[in-house]
Design a protein around this motif. Structure first.
Motif, PDB file in Angstrom:
ATOM      1  N   THR A   1       0.817  -1.214  -0.183  1.00 16.09           N
ATOM      2  CA  THR A   1       0.079   0.006  -0.007  1.00 16.09           C
ATOM      3  C   THR A   1       0.941   1.156   0.065  1.00 16.09           C
ATOM      4  O   THR A   1       1.979   1.314   0.255  1.00 16.09           O
ATOM      5  N   LEU A   2      -0.011   2.340  -0.264  1.00 20.33           N
ATOM      6  CA  LEU A   2       0.958   3.748  -0.466  1.00 20.33           C
ATOM      7  C   LEU A   2       1.134   3.933   0.875  1.00 20.33           C
ATOM      8  O   LEU A   2       2.557   4.556   1.187  1.00 20.33           O
ATOM      9  N   GLN A   3       0.654   3.727   2.118  1.00 23.59           N
ATOM     10  CA  GLN A   3       0.991   4.065   3.323  1.00 23.59           C
ATOM     11  C   GLN A   3       2.043   3.158   3.692  1.00 23.59           C
ATOM     12  O   GLN A   3       3.391   3.961   4.210  1.00 23.59           O
ATOM     13  N   LEU A   4       2.297   2.140   3.383  1.00 27.95           N
ATOM     14  CA  LEU A   4       3.478   1.275   3.904  1.00 27.95           C
ATOM     15  C   LEU A   4       4.622   1.753   2.959  1.00 27.95           C
ATOM     16  O   LEU A   4       5.672   1.685   3.676  1.00 27.95           O
ATOM     17  N   ASP A   5       4.640   1.975   1.612  1.00 26.35           N
ATOM     18  CA  ASP A   5       5.645   2.328   0.897  1.00 26.35           C
ATOM     19  C   ASP A   5       6.073   3.632   1.335  1.00 26.35           C
ATOM     20  O   ASP A   5       7.487   3.788   1.520  1.00 26.35           O
ATOM     21  N   ALA A   6       5.445   4.525   1.854  1.00 24.03           N
ATOM     22  CA  ALA A   6       5.882   5.853   2.280  1.00 24.03           C
ATOM     23  C   ALA A   6       6.720   5.467   3.587  1.00 24.03           C
ATOM     24  O   ALA A   6       7.612   6.321   3.989  1.00 24.03           O
ATOM     25  N   TYR A   7       5.906   4.633   4.557  1.00 27.62           N
ATOM     26  CA  TYR A   7       6.655   4.538   5.819  1.00 27.62           C
ATOM     27  C   TYR A   7       8.039   3.743   5.836  1.00 27.62           C
ATOM     28  O   TYR A   7       8.893   3.995   6.317  1.00 27.62           O
TER      29      TYR A   7
ATOM     30  N   LEU B   1       0.721  -1.590  10.958  1.00 28.73           N
ATOM     31  CA  LEU B   1       1.691  -1.462   9.792  1.00 28.73           C
ATOM     32  C   LEU B   1       2.466  -3.102   9.861  1.00 28.73           C
ATOM     33  O   LEU B   1       3.013  -3.491   8.749  1.00 28.73           O
TER      34      LEU B   1
ATOM     35  N   GLN C   1       0.530  -5.128   7.054  1.00 27.14           N
ATOM     36  CA  GLN C   1       0.995  -4.649   5.920  1.00 27.14           C
ATOM     37  C   GLN C   1       2.361  -5.061   5.563  1.00 27.14           C
ATOM     38  O   GLN C   1       2.622  -5.577   4.342  1.00 27.14           O
TER      39      GLN C   1
END
Length: 294
Positions: free
Chosen positions: A2-8, A281, A284
């Motif tokens: 996901t974008l959230q995990l990618d950014a994190y 997280l 993810q």
């Protein structure tokens, strides 16, 4: 992913990459040895183990800053293991993370010392962490020593060497990899539980998750050694086959290994649900392990 995990993951990897050289900057380590240590530390890599530590602290509602020194120490231990794993007496590899291996750049003697230096310096970093209480630092040192030492990763490496030219059962292979790979993947989850003073149930969920995630991670490595992209992996594919190593692919064939990896990812998430962490997280990251290409 996901974008959230990618950014994190991008943010935390950048944080670790920026902090790693600072921990060596003001030391009195001799020049060539320091250069050799930094060469392998800064050669790249996913930084998945430190990211797991930060994600677990996030899941437990604890400040990620409290885990920085432990994450740095963990990455040093992991890097030491890679330097030694690449040596002629072990896997005899020429490339690591797309660059010449440490012994190709600095010679075998300095490469061995660089690995030794990273391993021992890691414990110094944890022991002198000003952000943590003494009892927590003591527990972290003991946990990391157990995960990385003869009962953990080192013992798993020896088991792996002894298994060459032999055919292991699935249970025997899992036992090897629980030590060789799984213990150092499990450490960041255990460490987060210690730092955050997690409850017994939360700790049980995190360690159960870590056990299955570590096995899934190793199965993924075995799969990528067959079908991975050499440029993305940063090392030659097929090295396990050439070194006559037991792998999940050799035992279960490719599709069977993929199913086994998916099963361990599912079991990892089941453990997260037991403490209400299924939307964290960490869940993810489990999906990322299942679908990673490097």
């Amino acid at each position: 992913m996901t974008l959230q995990l990618d950014a994190y993951m991008h943010e935390k990897k950048a944080w670790i990459d920026s902090q790693l050289p600072l921990f060596l900057q003001e030391t009195s380590i001799p020049g060539k040895l320091k250069e050799s240590m930094l060469y392998s530390l800064m050669a790249g890599g996913k930084r998945i183990r430190p990211i797991l530590l930060f994600a677990a602290l996030n899941t437990l509602g604890e400040s990620e800053d409290k885990g920085l020194s432990t994450a740095i120490a963990l990455e040093m231990v992991h890097t030491y293991s890679l330097i030694h794993d690449d040596l002629p007496a072990m896997d005899n590899d020429d490339l690591r993370r797309g660059k010449p291996t440490n012994h190709k750049m600095f010679g075998e003697a300095t490469a061995i010392l660089a690995g030794d230096g990273l391993l021992t310096f890691a414990f110094q970093i944890i022991a002198s962490d000003p952000a943590l209480d003494g009892d927590i630092k003591s527990r972290l040192v003991a946990l990391l020593a157990s995960a990385a030492g003869p009962e953990g990763m080192v013992g798993g490496q020896e088991d792996d060497l002894e298994a060459e030219e032999k055919v292991l059962t699935l249970e025997q292979l899992m036992s090897v990899h629980r030590r060789k790979t799984g213990r150092l993947v499990g450490f960041p989850l255990e460490a987060a539980a210690v730092i955050a003073r997690a409850t017994e149930q939360q700790t049980h969920s995190l360690t159960g998750y870590a056990d299955h995630l570590g096995l899934a991670f190793q199965i993924g490595d075995d799969i990528l050694d067959i079908i991975g992209n050499e440029e993305e992996l940063g090392k030659p594919v097929g090295s396990d086959l050439n070194n006559h190593k037991n792998t999940y692919v050799s035992l279960l064939e490719l599709e069977g290994a993929k199913k086994k990896m998916a099963d361990h990812v599912d079991r990892a998430v089941v453990f997260l649900r037991k403490s209400g962490f299924e939307n964290s997280l960490l869940a993810q990251i489990a999906a990322f392990i299942l679908n990673r290409t490097f």
